[in-house]
Design an enzyme around this catalytic site. Structure first.
Site, PDB file in Angstrom:
ATOM      1  N   VAL A 192      -8.853  -0.636   4.702  1.00 40.17           N
ATOM      2  CA  VAL A 192      -9.306  -0.508   6.088  1.00 40.17           C
ATOM      3  C   VAL A 192      -8.093  -0.567   7.017  1.00 40.17           C
ATOM      4  O   VAL A 192      -7.388  -1.584   7.043  1.00 40.17           O
ATOM      5  CB  VAL A 192     -10.309  -1.634   6.431  1.00 40.17           C
ATOM      6  CG1 VAL A 192     -10.756  -1.513   7.886  1.00 40.17           C
ATOM      7  CG2 VAL A 192     -11.501  -1.599   5.486  1.00 40.17           C
ATOM      8  N   HIS A 222      -8.357   9.607   5.437  1.00 45.15           N
ATOM      9  CA  HIS A 222      -7.635   8.610   6.225  1.00 45.15           C
ATOM     10  C   HIS A 222      -7.788   8.906   7.717  1.00 45.15           C
ATOM     11  O   HIS A 222      -7.816  10.080   8.109  1.00 45.15           O
ATOM     12  CB  HIS A 222      -6.141   8.669   5.917  1.00 45.15           C
ATOM     13  CG  HIS A 222      -5.744   8.099   4.600  1.00 45.15           C
ATOM     14  ND1 HIS A 222      -5.147   8.834   3.614  1.00 45.15           N
ATOM     15  CD2 HIS A 222      -5.847   6.837   4.111  1.00 45.15           C
ATOM     16  CE1 HIS A 222      -4.891   8.052   2.582  1.00 45.15           C
ATOM     17  NE2 HIS A 222      -5.310   6.833   2.843  1.00 45.15           N
ATOM     18  N   ASP A 238       0.854  -1.194   0.000  1.00 39.01           N
ATOM     19  CA  ASP A 238       0.000   0.000   0.000  1.00 39.01           C
ATOM     20  C   ASP A 238       0.896   1.253   0.000  1.00 39.01           C
ATOM     21  O   ASP A 238       2.121   1.141   0.238  1.00 39.01           O
ATOM     22  CB  ASP A 238      -0.865  -0.072   1.277  1.00 39.01           C
ATOM     23  CG  ASP A 238      -1.919   1.008   1.362  1.00 39.01           C
ATOM     24  OD1 ASP A 238      -2.365   1.504   0.316  1.00 39.01           O
ATOM     25  OD2 ASP A 238      -2.309   1.352   2.511  1.00 39.01           O
TER      26      ASP A 238
END
Ligand code: 13P
Length: 306
Positions: free
Chosen positions: A257, A198, A85
């Protein structure tokens, strides 16, 4: 490490076509990985095990190699793939990152998909940097996610009030730019900003409850109409459920998530790692079953079962 078949690109495309979603669960502490995999297996669903650069720099996931070693121990190819990520070109502290060696290492370690985050760059520079990573990763058969627009929240310092951000549409992904970005980079998936933010990661804000975000679905529809790739929703913790479900119908095929499973872990880790792991298991299971409603989808996504 060879990447198992089907590849992550195929799985996310299947989710996109079936209007379901692949969650990517972030792992800032290595012991979180085992209960996340267990929750995916026990609910017969599919998800990505994800680590972002800031999770080995500012949390305790160690390194790309440490995450891969733990994944080799607890991962399950019927239910999971390993994803890299956010590797930013300019990071949350406004510093330039030497990103190419990070991708080189991730590809050598067998990460099955990767994300280059050029969203703090001007559009043309974002396109050039993302194209460079696409060329490297596609040569290894690895899918690439890019980001356009500002998904705020990781930066230090207070955010403007959420309702003000949402109403102004500040930082939202521009649909025309998204079309240009897609054509110019060849990315497999595009992370978009449509009201999502975020959860905070710096200082005391790390432990605070995240605001409940909403999504501008009309804006998402305009982006979808201009792009031909699965779209990704970052900041997936704590978004209004009806908005998430509607967004999945409008082209969101992957949702990240982090905060929702990190905070229960951090709240219990002083007691014991085992207790913290059980908190992660319970929360991950609830997200899969009740929020995303994807329990049972692994068979169709991984094996192509109808
Ligand atoms: P949250 O921590 O807000 O769930 O965001 C996670 C994320 O988008 C990681 O890329």
């Amino acid at each position: 490490m060879t990447i198992p078949s089907p590849d992550t690109q195929t799985i996310v495309r299947r989710a996109w076509q079936a209007k379901t979603v692949v969650p990517a669960f972030n792992i800032p502490y290595l012991p979180m990985m085992e209960p996340v995999v267990r929750a995916l297996r026990d609910t017969r669903s599919f998800g990505l095990i994800a680590v972002a650069r800031l999770e080995w720099m500012k949390f305790q996931s160690g390194s790309l190699a440490a995450v891969q070693t733990e994944y080799a121990r607890v991962g399950d190819a019927r239910h999971t793939r390993l994803h890299l990520d956010h590797v930013p070109v300019i990071d949350e502290d406004n510093l330039r990152v030497d990103y190419v060696p990070v991708f080189r290492e991730a590809l050598a370690l067998g990460y099955a998909s990767v994300m280059l985050d050029g969203s703090r760059l001007p559009l043309d520079e974002n396109i050039a940097a993302t194209r460079r990573v696409v060329d490297m990763a596609h040569a290894a058969g690895v899918a690439v996610e890019g980001e356009l627009g500002a998904v705020l929240g990781h930066e230090a310092g207070p955010l403007p009030p959420y309702e003000e951000l949402f109403a102004s549409g500040r930082g939202f992904t521009d649909p025309d730019e998204a079309a240009r970005f897609g054509r110019g980079t060849g990315v497999d998936w595009l992370s978009v900003a449509i009201g999502n933010i975020h959860g905070a990661i710096s200082g005391a804000a790390r432990g605070r409850q995240k605001v409940q975000a909403r999504l501008n679905l009309e804006h998402l529809r305009r982006i979808r109409e201009q792009t031909g790739v699965p779209l990704v929703l970052h900041g997936g913790s704590g978004i209004r459920k009806s908005d998430v479900q509607a967004a999945i119908r409008e082209g969101i095929a992957k949702i990240n998530v982090g905060t929702a499973i990190r905070q229960p872990y951090e709240q219990s880790m002083q007691d014991s790692v085992a207790r913290a792991q059980e908190a992660v298991y319970a929360t991950t299971t609830a997200i899969i079953r009740d929020e995303l409603e994807i329990a049972g989808n692994a068979g169709s996504l991984v094996n192509g079962e109808q």
